[in-house]
Design a protein around this motif. Structure first.
Motif, PDB file in Angstrom:
ATOM      1  N   LYS A 148      -0.262   2.307  -9.245  1.00 42.72           N
ATOM      2  CA  LYS A 148      -0.959   1.239  -8.316  1.00 42.72           C
ATOM      3  C   LYS A 148       0.199   0.442  -7.617  1.00 42.72           C
ATOM      4  O   LYS A 148       1.049   0.216  -8.467  1.00 42.72           O
ATOM      5  CB  LYS A 148      -1.839   0.561  -9.225  1.00 42.72           C
ATOM      6  CG  LYS A 148      -2.721  -0.528  -8.727  1.00 42.72           C
ATOM      7  CD  LYS A 148      -3.562  -1.258  -9.875  1.00 42.72           C
ATOM      8  CE  LYS A 148      -4.889  -0.386 -10.028  1.00 42.72           C
ATOM      9  NZ  LYS A 148      -5.730  -1.029 -10.824  1.00 42.72           N
ATOM     10  N   CYS A 149      -0.012   0.269  -6.474  1.00 37.85           N
ATOM     11  CA  CYS A 149       0.675  -0.754  -5.756  1.00 37.85           C
ATOM     12  C   CYS A 149       0.863  -2.197  -6.085  1.00 37.85           C
ATOM     13  O   CYS A 149      -0.145  -2.745  -6.567  1.00 37.85           O
ATOM     14  CB  CYS A 149       0.370  -0.926  -4.419  1.00 37.85           C
ATOM     15  SG  CYS A 149       1.304  -2.344  -3.127  1.00 37.85           S
ATOM     16  N   LEU A 150       2.336  -2.475  -6.670  1.00 41.72           N
ATOM     17  CA  LEU A 150       2.295  -3.903  -7.213  1.00 41.72           C
ATOM     18  C   LEU A 150       1.922  -4.974  -6.398  1.00 41.72           C
ATOM     19  O   LEU A 150       1.867  -6.151  -6.883  1.00 41.72           O
ATOM     20  CB  LEU A 150       3.856  -3.803  -7.822  1.00 41.72           C
ATOM     21  CG  LEU A 150       4.172  -2.879  -9.068  1.00 41.72           C
ATOM     22  CD1 LEU A 150       5.620  -2.916  -9.348  1.00 41.72           C
ATOM     23  CD2 LEU A 150       3.477  -3.277 -10.186  1.00 41.72           C
ATOM     24  N   ASN A 184       5.070   5.014  -0.148  1.00 36.09           N
ATOM     25  CA  ASN A 184       4.648   3.871   0.471  1.00 36.09           C
ATOM     26  C   ASN A 184       3.031   3.608   0.305  1.00 36.09           C
ATOM     27  O   ASN A 184       2.474   4.626   0.525  1.00 36.09           O
ATOM     28  CB  ASN A 184       4.914   3.882   1.833  1.00 36.09           C
ATOM     29  CG  ASN A 184       6.519   3.652   2.416  1.00 36.09           C
ATOM     30  OD1 ASN A 184       7.016   2.986   2.036  1.00 36.09           O
ATOM     31  ND2 ASN A 184       6.779   4.791   2.946  1.00 36.09           N
ATOM     32  N   CYS A 185       2.887   2.633  -0.093  1.00 34.40           N
ATOM     33  CA  CYS A 185       1.284   2.150  -0.081  1.00 34.40           C
ATOM     34  C   CYS A 185       0.800   2.061   1.303  1.00 34.40           C
ATOM     35  O   CYS A 185       1.362   1.649   2.012  1.00 34.40           O
ATOM     36  CB  CYS A 185       1.376   0.819  -0.808  1.00 34.40           C
ATOM     37  SG  CYS A 185      -0.168  -0.072  -0.741  1.00 34.40           S
ATOM     38  N   VAL A 186      -0.176   2.762   1.356  1.00 33.47           N
ATOM     39  CA  VAL A 186      -0.738   2.975   2.672  1.00 33.47           C
ATOM     40  C   VAL A 186      -1.449   1.519   3.212  1.00 33.47           C
ATOM     41  O   VAL A 186      -1.359   1.135   4.278  1.00 33.47           O
ATOM     42  CB  VAL A 186      -1.948   4.071   2.568  1.00 33.47           C
ATOM     43  CG1 VAL A 186      -2.745   4.219   4.010  1.00 33.47           C
ATOM     44  CG2 VAL A 186      -1.476   5.623   2.038  1.00 33.47           C
ATOM     45  N   LYS A 187      -2.077   0.836   2.299  1.00 37.92           N
ATOM     46  CA  LYS A 187      -2.789  -0.453   2.335  1.00 37.92           C
ATOM     47  C   LYS A 187      -1.649  -1.382   3.186  1.00 37.92           C
ATOM     48  O   LYS A 187      -1.982  -1.912   4.137  1.00 37.92           O
ATOM     49  CB  LYS A 187      -3.537  -0.752   1.287  1.00 37.92           C
ATOM     50  CG  LYS A 187      -4.354  -2.170   1.686  1.00 37.92           C
ATOM     51  CD  LYS A 187      -5.295  -2.575   0.555  1.00 37.92           C
ATOM     52  CE  LYS A 187      -6.278  -3.628   0.707  1.00 37.92           C
ATOM     53  NZ  LYS A 187      -6.603  -4.133  -0.517  1.00 37.92           N
ATOM     54  N   CYS A 188      -0.509  -1.466   2.413  1.00 41.99           N
ATOM     55  CA  CYS A 188       0.408  -2.504   2.685  1.00 41.99           C
ATOM     56  C   CYS A 188       1.473  -1.930   3.921  1.00 41.99           C
ATOM     57  O   CYS A 188       1.811  -2.522   4.675  1.00 41.99           O
ATOM     58  CB  CYS A 188       1.429  -2.751   1.801  1.00 41.99           C
ATOM     59  SG  CYS A 188       0.643  -3.535   0.329  1.00 41.99           S
ATOM     60  N   THR A 189       1.568  -0.589   4.086  1.00 39.69           N
ATOM     61  CA  THR A 189       2.390  -0.149   5.036  1.00 39.69           C
ATOM     62  C   THR A 189       2.008   0.470   6.150  1.00 39.69           C
ATOM     63  O   THR A 189       2.431   0.482   7.380  1.00 39.69           O
ATOM     64  CB  THR A 189       3.325   1.018   4.238  1.00 39.69           C
ATOM     65  OG1 THR A 189       3.861   0.594   2.970  1.00 39.69           O
ATOM     66  CG2 THR A 189       4.879   1.047   4.996  1.00 39.69           C
TER      67      THR A 189
HETATM   68 ZN   LIG Z   1      -0.207  -2.255  -1.424  1.00 34.51          ZN
END
Ligand SMILES: [Zn+2]
Length: 205
Positions: A148-150, A184-189
């Motif tokens: 899970k993305c931190l 890479n987190c898709v939502k963030c990156t």
């Molecule tokens: Zn993220």
């Protein structure tokens, strides 16, 4: 070095030395007296250095910062040096080299203050961070042990996997499965691509 900066350094160091010298005559224990004496000696070395126009070392810059702090916090300007203390503090900020981690943290903290900071700005920051990090890997973990993305808590990530292929002429004769090189987190990156994958986060699958 700017004359005003020099003066303020001299002022804060001498002021601190006066306080510590006075304390030497008080009821401090031997250990604290020894620490005061050592600090006074270091302070005197800083003044001598600055007088000669030489640059303080990073450790000395920190001692100057410590000595300046009481004047920086003196917003009522009781000893009339608050303006100079702010100026010296700004100068120290410019003189102090940041590690990449520290620089990143400062920028992130600043961006976090504004709830309207667009995701793109964080992306730009992370792009620069990766450029600045030779092996392309951030030092701190970006995901928890369940993937899970931190930062945002999303479960969806893109990962590059580098396989090694053995070619003989045009023909692949062997394939070595690679490791995940970049995740890479898709939502963030990649926020533009995230809607395509958002349902994975909703359903938890
Ligand atoms: Zn993220």
């Amino acid at each position: 070095m700017d004359e005003e900066i020099k003066q303020q350094i001299r002022f804060v160091i001498e002021d601190d030395n006066e306080l510590m010298s006075a304390a030497l005559n008080g009821d401090l224990d031997q250990k604290n007296k020894q620490m005061n004496r050592e600090l006074i000696t270091k302070h005197e070395a800083i003044i001598a250095k600055v007088e000669k126009g030489k640059w303080p070392t990073p450790a000395e810059l920190q001692l100057i910062r410590d000595a300046n702090e009481i004047h920086l916090n003196d917003e009522d300007n009781l000893n009339g040096r608050h303006t100079q203390a702010v100026k010296l503090n700004d100068w120290l900020d410019q003189m102090t080299e940041f590690s990449k981690n520290k620089a990143m943290k400062i920028l992130e903290q600043y961006l976090d203050k504004d709830p309207h900071t667009p995701v793109q700005v964080y992306r730009a920051l992370h792009t620069l961070w990766e450029e600045a990090t030779p092996n392309g890997m951030a030092e701190k973990p970006l995901f928890d042990d369940k993937g899970k993305c931190l930062k945002c808590g999303s479960n969806v990530s893109f990962a590059d996997v580098t396989d090694t292929l053995v070619f003989v002429g045009d023909e692949i004769v062997k394939r070595y499965d690679g490791d995940i090189a970049n995740r890479n987190c898709v939502k963030c990156t990649y926020p533009n691509q995230y809607p395509e994958y958002e349902h994975y986060d909703d359903t938890g699958v």
